[in-house]
Design a protein around this motif. Sequence first.
Motif, PDB file in Angstrom:
ATOM      1  N   GLY A 267       0.806  -1.213   0.000  1.00 56.52           N
ATOM      2  CA  GLY A 267       0.000   0.000   0.000  1.00 56.52           C
ATOM      3  C   GLY A 267       0.837   1.260   0.000  1.00 56.52           C
ATOM      4  O   GLY A 267       0.534   2.230  -0.708  1.00 56.52           O
ATOM      5  N   THR A 268       1.895   1.257   0.785  1.00 56.86           N
ATOM      6  CA  THR A 268       2.782   2.416   0.826  1.00 56.86           C
ATOM      7  C   THR A 268       3.394   2.669  -0.542  1.00 56.86           C
ATOM      8  O   THR A 268       3.530   3.819  -0.983  1.00 56.86           O
ATOM      9  N   SER A 269       3.757   1.604  -1.241  1.00 54.62           N
ATOM     10  CA  SER A 269       4.350   1.744  -2.569  1.00 54.62           C
ATOM     11  C   SER A 269       3.333   2.229  -3.591  1.00 54.62           C
ATOM     12  O   SER A 269       3.616   3.132  -4.388  1.00 54.62           O
ATOM     13  N   VAL A 270       2.141   1.625  -3.610  1.00 58.05           N
ATOM     14  CA  VAL A 270       1.127   2.016  -4.588  1.00 58.05           C
ATOM     15  C   VAL A 270       0.720   3.477  -4.388  1.00 58.05           C
ATOM     16  O   VAL A 270       0.527   4.220  -5.353  1.00 58.05           O
ATOM     17  N   LYS A 271       0.617   3.900  -3.138  1.00 61.40           N
ATOM     18  CA  LYS A 271       0.267   5.297  -2.880  1.00 61.40           C
ATOM     19  C   LYS A 271       1.375   6.254  -3.307  1.00 61.40           C
ATOM     20  O   LYS A 271       1.163   7.465  -3.394  1.00 61.40           O
ATOM     21  N   ASP A 272       2.558   5.701  -3.592  1.00 57.46           N
ATOM     22  CA  ASP A 272       3.686   6.522  -4.031  1.00 57.46           C
ATOM     23  C   ASP A 272       3.911   6.453  -5.542  1.00 57.46           C
ATOM     24  O   ASP A 272       4.852   7.053  -6.059  1.00 57.46           O
ATOM     25  N   TYR A 273       3.050   5.715  -6.260  1.00 52.12           N
ATOM     26  CA  TYR A 273       3.206   5.619  -7.718  1.00 52.12           C
ATOM     27  C   TYR A 273       3.191   7.006  -8.371  1.00 52.12           C
ATOM     28  O   TYR A 273       3.902   7.257  -9.351  1.00 52.12           O
ATOM     29  N   GLY A 274       2.361   7.897  -7.871  1.00 48.62           N
ATOM     30  CA  GLY A 274       2.287   9.232  -8.453  1.00 48.62           C
ATOM     31  C   GLY A 274       3.623   9.942  -8.418  1.00 48.62           C
ATOM     32  O   GLY A 274       4.026  10.594  -9.395  1.00 48.62           O
ATOM     33  N   PHE A 275       4.340   9.815  -7.290  1.00 44.02           N
ATOM     34  CA  PHE A 275       5.673  10.412  -7.189  1.00 44.02           C
ATOM     35  C   PHE A 275       6.664   9.652  -8.072  1.00 44.02           C
ATOM     36  O   PHE A 275       7.491  10.260  -8.765  1.00 44.02           O
ATOM     37  N   MET A 276       6.561   8.335  -8.055  1.00 41.43           N
ATOM     38  CA  MET A 276       7.502   7.499  -8.794  1.00 41.43           C
ATOM     39  C   MET A 276       7.515   7.843 -10.292  1.00 41.43           C
ATOM     40  O   MET A 276       8.567   7.877 -10.933  1.00 41.43           O
ATOM     41  N   PHE A 277       6.326   8.143 -10.841  1.00 39.62           N
ATOM     42  CA  PHE A 277       6.216   8.395 -12.284  1.00 39.62           C
ATOM     43  C   PHE A 277       5.905   9.855 -12.603  1.00 39.62           C
ATOM     44  O   PHE A 277       5.383  10.167 -13.667  1.00 39.62           O
ATOM     45  N   ARG A 278       6.266  10.741 -11.685  1.00 39.38           N
ATOM     46  CA  ARG A 278       5.932  12.167 -11.841  1.00 39.38           C
ATOM     47  C   ARG A 278       6.572  12.786 -13.075  1.00 39.38           C
ATOM     48  O   ARG A 278       6.048  13.771 -13.618  1.00 39.38           O
ATOM     49  N   ASN A 279       7.692  12.215 -13.525  1.00 37.11           N
ATOM     50  CA  ASN A 279       8.393  12.787 -14.674  1.00 37.11           C
ATOM     51  C   ASN A 279       8.190  11.972 -15.943  1.00 37.11           C
ATOM     52  O   ASN A 279       8.871  12.207 -16.950  1.00 37.11           O
ATOM     53  N   ASP A 280       7.278  11.013 -15.896  1.00 34.34           N
ATOM     54  CA  ASP A 280       6.994  10.162 -17.046  1.00 34.34           C
ATOM     55  C   ASP A 280       5.777  10.737 -17.767  1.00 34.34           C
ATOM     56  O   ASP A 280       4.645  10.632 -17.287  1.00 34.34           O
ATOM     57  N   ALA A 281       5.995  11.326 -18.919  1.00 36.18           N
ATOM     58  CA  ALA A 281       4.907  12.012 -19.625  1.00 36.18           C
ATOM     59  C   ALA A 281       3.743  11.083 -19.946  1.00 36.18           C
ATOM     60  O   ALA A 281       2.578  11.486 -19.910  1.00 36.18           O
ATOM     61  N   ALA A 282       4.054   9.820 -20.241  1.00 38.22           N
ATOM     62  CA  ALA A 282       3.007   8.882 -20.637  1.00 38.22           C
ATOM     63  C   ALA A 282       2.217   8.349 -19.452  1.00 38.22           C
ATOM     64  O   ALA A 282       1.050   7.983 -19.590  1.00 38.22           O
ATOM     65  N   LEU A 283       2.845   8.288 -18.275  1.00 35.88           N
ATOM     66  CA  LEU A 283       2.207   7.626 -17.135  1.00 35.88           C
ATOM     67  C   LEU A 283       1.888   8.530 -15.959  1.00 35.88           C
ATOM     68  O   LEU A 283       1.172   8.112 -15.048  1.00 35.88           O
ATOM     69  N   ALA A 284       2.395   9.739 -15.947  1.00 35.10           N
ATOM     70  CA  ALA A 284       2.259  10.598 -14.767  1.00 35.10           C
ATOM     71  C   ALA A 284       0.807  10.760 -14.326  1.00 35.10           C
ATOM     72  O   ALA A 284       0.480  10.597 -13.142  1.00 35.10           O
ATOM     73  N   GLN A 285      -0.069  11.066 -15.252  1.00 29.41           N
ATOM     74  CA  GLN A 285      -1.470  11.306 -14.906  1.00 29.41           C
ATOM     75  C   GLN A 285      -2.148  10.022 -14.435  1.00 29.41           C
ATOM     76  O   GLN A 285      -2.893  10.019 -13.448  1.00 29.41           O
ATOM     77  N   LYS A 286      -1.880   8.910 -15.131  1.00 21.17           N
ATOM     78  CA  LYS A 286      -2.466   7.628 -14.739  1.00 21.17           C
ATOM     79  C   LYS A 286      -1.975   7.204 -13.348  1.00 21.17           C
ATOM     80  O   LYS A 286      -2.752   6.732 -12.511  1.00 21.17           O
TER      81      LYS A 286
END
Length: 429
Positions: A267-286
């Motif tokens: 859960g801690t990791s999934v809630k951090d997906y937004g930060f993890m992919f913040r610089n990924d243009a294709a995935l950031a919003q998802k």
Amino acid sequence: MQTHFSLTALADPDTASCEKILRACVHCGFCNATCPTFLLTGDELDSPRGRIYLIKEMLENDRAADARTARHVDRCLSCLSCMTTCPSSVHYMHLVDHARAHIEKTYRRPFADRALRALLAFVLTRPALFRLALRAAARMKPLAGHLRASLRPLLTLAPDQAPAPSEVDRPQVFPASGRQRMRVALLNGCVQTVLDTRINEATVRLLTRHGVEVVVAQGAGCCGALPHHLGKAAQSHALARRNIEAWTREIESGGLDHIVINTSGCGTSVKDYGFMFRNDAALAQKAARVSAIACDVSELADKLPLAPTGAAPPLRVAYHAACSLQHGQKITREPVAALARVGFEVRAVPEGHICCGSAGTYNLLQPELADALRARKVANIESVQPHAIAAGNLGCMAQIRVGTSIPVVHTVELLDWATGGRRPEGLVA
């Protein structure tokens, strides 16, 4: 903390993020008081403040990690107790995660260490392969005493027999009973689908009984936390990307109110997906959308009209607060409130903020420290004389079970039992 990063270094978004974290630290040392490894060793470099200095020196000078830095960062449990304690809101989690990735990229570990870490990252994230490995480990248990100390936990922590695969863990939809309140996706995970299938089964029963449609999405699986904490960023990101895409398909087709997770480390990791992919243009919003609707099962249970049937006696339950839940996700009230609401007598555990020593693969890689922390945790739990121990994280459950004869069950198993489900194995009816 004053920093001196070059403009070239700060052009890297991860380094720039770390520089901001470092500047927030004021050297106060409050974190040392609640750091499990510092409590055991008394070594400043085994404290968050000490590790911050090591990481700063490594990143600021853009140099490869050395053996000393790797040793002390490896000893960090990522329990995140320091983040709960810190008065300056230093985001230690993101700092140490980046440090681990840098160490993995720049430091050549001794062969045995390198091989063990690669083995864990490869096997544990693949349920079918992990199941085969457990069968082999069960046959090899009599040889545990002849293995080198660093390898013994691979056998001693392995169960004598893993359960058969559960039908619950294949992609499907479980309809809600009665009026549907909401629709959620359940992260079935990787290790949990092999070691304890009862947790997902109890989760599905509890939620559907209370009007929640549960989806196990095609393509979703391991959250990526295990390789992430080993510094293997490419592998962890690939696993996270699969989940994001799988849940996005569900969001865009049938809609999802929540993504429910019953392993708090995941859960801690999934809630951090937004930060993890913040610089990924294709995935950031998802990724941000997925993180925004992710919740622990205890958070969702807190919103449901749990109706106890009287089948479960008012057992005295020691609630073990998993670090990833209380420190990583800041969830402390909901599990205790839900257990009390269905009739259990919940007892707080002394030193509840201190880690049990599980921490993903930590008890396999740092067995001496992990064993000391388990002994301390079990002594504190047994001091409240519970009939059962409840926890919201499989790793904690497996770690604590080794040190006590008191039954250890998942919080959701008790909630399911009290509201009309099955009695958890090992508990007195």
